[in-house]
Design an enzyme around this catalytic site. Structure first.
Site, PDB file in Angstrom:
ATOM      1  N   GLU A 235       8.410   2.239   6.593  1.00 41.25           N
ATOM      2  CA  GLU A 235       7.107   1.718   7.040  1.00 41.25           C
ATOM      3  C   GLU A 235       6.553   0.893   5.887  1.00 41.25           C
ATOM      4  O   GLU A 235       5.993   1.448   4.945  1.00 41.25           O
ATOM      5  CB  GLU A 235       6.171   2.892   7.384  1.00 41.25           C
ATOM      6  N   CYS A 269      -2.427  -1.080   5.299  1.00 36.88           N
ATOM      7  CA  CYS A 269      -1.195  -1.850   5.519  1.00 36.88           C
ATOM      8  C   CYS A 269      -1.332  -2.849   6.654  1.00 36.88           C
ATOM      9  O   CYS A 269      -0.713  -3.900   6.625  1.00 36.88           O
ATOM     10  CB  CYS A 269      -0.024  -0.917   5.776  1.00 36.88           C
TER      11      CYS A 269
HETATM   12  P1  NAD Z   1       3.008   4.006  -3.779  1.00 39.89           P
HETATM   13  O1  NAD Z   1       2.985   3.299  -5.101  1.00 39.89           O
HETATM   14  O2  NAD Z   1       2.181   5.221  -3.603  1.00 39.89           O
HETATM   15  O3  NAD Z   1       4.530   4.273  -3.443  1.00 39.89           O
HETATM   16  C1  NAD Z   1       4.907   4.920  -2.250  1.00 39.89           C
HETATM   17  C2  NAD Z   1       5.800   6.093  -2.597  1.00 39.89           C
HETATM   18  O4  NAD Z   1       6.987   5.614  -3.229  1.00 39.89           O
HETATM   19  C3  NAD Z   1       5.151   7.079  -3.544  1.00 39.89           C
HETATM   20  O5  NAD Z   1       5.334   8.381  -3.023  1.00 39.89           O
HETATM   21  C4  NAD Z   1       5.893   6.864  -4.846  1.00 39.89           C
HETATM   22  O6  NAD Z   1       6.005   8.040  -5.606  1.00 39.89           O
HETATM   23  C5  NAD Z   1       7.249   6.399  -4.383  1.00 39.89           C
HETATM   24  N1  NAD Z   1       7.903   5.547  -5.373  1.00 39.89           N
HETATM   25  C6  NAD Z   1       7.323   4.588  -6.134  1.00 39.89           C
HETATM   26  N2  NAD Z   1       8.245   3.992  -6.925  1.00 39.89           N
HETATM   27  C7  NAD Z   1       9.425   4.600  -6.659  1.00 39.89           C
HETATM   28  C8  NAD Z   1      10.762   4.428  -7.153  1.00 39.89           C
HETATM   29  N3  NAD Z   1      11.069   3.502  -8.074  1.00 39.89           N
HETATM   30  N4  NAD Z   1      11.721   5.215  -6.642  1.00 39.89           N
HETATM   31  C9  NAD Z   1      11.436   6.144  -5.713  1.00 39.89           C
HETATM   32  N5  NAD Z   1      10.197   6.341  -5.209  1.00 39.89           N
HETATM   33  C10 NAD Z   1       9.208   5.584  -5.681  1.00 39.89           C
HETATM   34  O7  NAD Z   1       2.543   3.017  -2.617  1.00 39.89           O
HETATM   35  P2  NAD Z   1       2.708   1.471  -2.508  1.00 39.89           P
HETATM   36  O8  NAD Z   1       4.108   1.083  -2.280  1.00 39.89           O
HETATM   37  O9  NAD Z   1       1.928   0.762  -3.566  1.00 39.89           O
HETATM   38  O10 NAD Z   1       1.921   1.281  -1.129  1.00 39.89           O
HETATM   39  C11 NAD Z   1       1.452   0.067  -0.741  1.00 39.89           C
HETATM   40  C12 NAD Z   1       2.436  -0.617   0.189  1.00 39.89           C
HETATM   41  O11 NAD Z   1       2.696   0.228   1.280  1.00 39.89           O
HETATM   42  C13 NAD Z   1       1.876  -1.875   0.786  1.00 39.89           C
HETATM   43  O12 NAD Z   1       2.891  -2.847   0.837  1.00 39.89           O
HETATM   44  C14 NAD Z   1       1.474  -1.461   2.172  1.00 39.89           C
HETATM   45  O13 NAD Z   1       1.424  -2.505   3.109  1.00 39.89           O
HETATM   46  C15 NAD Z   1       2.529  -0.462   2.491  1.00 39.89           C
HETATM   47  N6  NAD Z   1       2.066   0.455   3.504  1.00 39.89           N
HETATM   48  C16 NAD Z   1       2.689   0.467   4.695  1.00 39.89           C
HETATM   49  C17 NAD Z   1       2.232   1.318   5.678  1.00 39.89           C
HETATM   50  C18 NAD Z   1       2.870   1.383   7.014  1.00 39.89           C
HETATM   51  O14 NAD Z   1       2.545   2.315   7.735  1.00 39.89           O
HETATM   52  N7  NAD Z   1       3.732   0.475   7.381  1.00 39.89           N
HETATM   53  C19 NAD Z   1       1.161   2.164   5.421  1.00 39.89           C
HETATM   54  C20 NAD Z   1       0.568   2.127   4.170  1.00 39.89           C
HETATM   55  C21 NAD Z   1       1.041   1.291   3.210  1.00 39.89           C
END
Ligand code: NAD
Length: 459
Positions: A235, A269
């Site tokens: 997602e 998102c």
């Molecule tokens: P985040 O930084 O919290 O990362 C998400 C998860 O990935 C966390 O649990 C984190 O611990 C893990 N993570 C981070 N780096 C990692 C790595 N190198 N290896 C393994 N795991 C790792 O969140 P984010 O990515 O900054 O969230 C924002 C993004 O998420 C935006 O692009 C947003 O559009 C997208 N998003 C999508 C949805 C959806 O439902 N489609 C919902 C919310 C957010």
């Protein structure tokens, strides 16, 4: 407090995941997965009663500790109590209620017609649980985006390792404390932590990985899953456009755009990322958006109890760097100490400016001028497939063309963001915005295997 449904837990097992179990050293990822797999093999997660029991327990957690979650969400993101309940606590309760209402029906075997040459045989499909699944959540809706997939996994009869986002530490701590206390702690574990902990988890073999976050990490998750041939749901995000046609009621459009965009300070998102409209509509929309921001948060949004804050300084600095594009119609103010960025509308933004190069994920709404529908469709199709496409138009032909000539995770006319509150609609992306979907029946399907069964009597 409601009591956990499982009576087979040992006291040692109550603190599952992160900080370890009791006073012991943290439980290693391999041990967590092995423990849950052992539970799965006993078959105890299969019966409808176990699944509905877990869902009711999760519902009890949310109703009894909604205030704790709201306080944590305020600490992490400055979310107001009202927004925390609306978009996280109550949202998840509705997802649970919908699932409880339909689960028995979803579990019913579905007959399949059998070709004549198999005379006498019958065929059907059943939904099997997958086993032990991993849910990795982001920080922007840190409760909802962890719990809604957990609802689907429990409905499917799976054991779940839930990994909240370390960037929303207060919410992560509340979830890590409460989930094992309310749910069957031998079937649901919370593992807190950041990159090292998630990397260690991803080395384990899961039966499904459900990841919400950005595409860079999505690729890391998918590569790790490939080593075990584990299916993934990703997602992700992207730049979701909003097309505004000539002749629409700009005051109404602006009010809806502003409500969708500035929710959670733009850290949503499916927030409208940018507006595409013709120059004449753009002029009218600019002032209407300025009015809409004032109507939502008053003349000084920094003082509005309903307006959130940017999650951390890294994102704050990134967003401030995007404020220089175009001409500022409203907003632009910011304060690093409180991580406040005013709801901001930028007009006359060119496609090659910084704000148009990445998903904004903050309270900045650029207006990009196009000469009409053809150019808007081409603009969308020249870029990655978005998570959502929004269109404000009453023109039937324009609606048909937007639907048929573009590809996006979801398409909504007249109202941004709200499509994800319809439990019978699949929620997910396509292409760069993700793969797979959930919510309601789609979540149950994601965490199940649809097994084909054939029965030809031996007579
Ligand atoms: P985040 O930084 O919290 O990362 C998400 C998860 O990935 C966390 O649990 C984190 O611990 C893990 N993570 C981070 N780096 C990692 C790595 N190198 N290896 C393994 N795991 C790792 O969140 P984010 O990515 O900054 O969230 C924002 C993004 O998420 C935006 O692009 C947003 O559009 C997208 N998003 C999508 C949805 C959806 O439902 N489609 C919902 C919310 C957010």
């Amino acid at each position: 407090m409601a009591h956990p449904v499982s009576d087979t837990r040992t006291p040692q097992a109550t603190a599952s995941g992160t900080a370890g179990r009791g006073q012991d050293a943290p439980e290693q990822p391999a041990a967590v997965v092995a423990r849950l797999r052992a539970t799965f093999r006993t078959g105890r997660t299969r019966p409808l009663e176990w699944r509905t029991g877990q869902l009711r327990q999760l519902r009890a957690l949310l109703t009894e500790h909604g205030e704790d979650l709201a306080a944590a969400l305020h600490e992490d993101l400055g979310k107001s109590r009202k927004e925390a309940f609306r978009t996280e606590v109550d949202f998840t309760v509705r997802e649970i209620d919908h699932t409880l209402e339909h689960l028995e029906e979803w579990l019913r075997p579905e007959p399949a017609p059998v070709p004549d040459f198999l005379g006498g045989a019958t065929a059907w499909t059943v939904h099997d649980p997958l086993g032990v699944v991993l849910v990795i959540a982001p920080w922007n809706y840190p409760a909802q985006l962890l719990l809604a997939p957990v609802v689907a996994a429990l409905a499917a009869g799976d054991c779940v390792v839930a990994k909240p986002s370390e960037l929303a530490p207060a919410t992560s701590a509340v979830l890590a404390r409460l989930l094992p206390a309310y749910l069957d702690a031998e079937a649901v574990a919370v593992v807190e932590g950041g990159v090292p902990e998630t990397t260690a988890l991803l080395e384990q073999r899961f039966d499904h990985i459900f990841y919400t976050g950005n595409g860079t990490v999505g690729r890391i998750v998918m590569a790790a899953a490939a080593r075990h041939l584990t299916p993934v749901t990703l997602e992700l995000g992207g730049k979701s456009p909003a097309f505004v046609d000539r002749g629409t009621d700009v005051a109404q459009v602006a009010a809806r755009l502003a409500a969708g965009k500035f929710l959670n300070a733009g850290q949503t998102c499916v927030a409208p990322d940018y507006v595409l409209t013709d120059p004449e509509t753009a002029r009218a929309l600019e002032s209407a958006l300025a009015d809409a921001v004032t109507a939502l948060h008053g003349p000084d949004p920094a003082a509005s109890p309903e307006y959130g804050r940017i999650v951390n300084e890294r994102h704050f600095d990134r967003l401030v760097g995007l404020l220089g594009s175009g001409r500022t119609v409203v907003g632009g103010g910011h304060d690093r100490e409180t991580r406040y960025i005013a709801p901001t509308v930028l007009a006359g933004v060119a496609a090659d400016e910084p704000v148009m190069q990445e998903e904004i994920f903050g309270p900045i709404l650029p207006i990009v001028e196009v000469d009409g529908l053809d150019e808007a469709i081409a603009f969308v199709n020249d870029r990655e497939k978005p998570l959502a496409l929004y269109a404000f138009t009453e023109d039937e032909d324009a609606r048909r063309r937007l639907s048929e000539e573009t590809s996006s995770g979801g398409l909504a006319f007249g109202l941004p963001v709200a499509h994800l509150t319809v439990p019978d609609l699949p929620f997910g992306g396509v292409g760069e915005s993700g793969m797979g979907s959930y919510h309601g029946r789609y979540g149950f399907e994601t965490f199940s295997h649809r097994k084909a069964v054939l029965d030809k009597p031996l007579d």
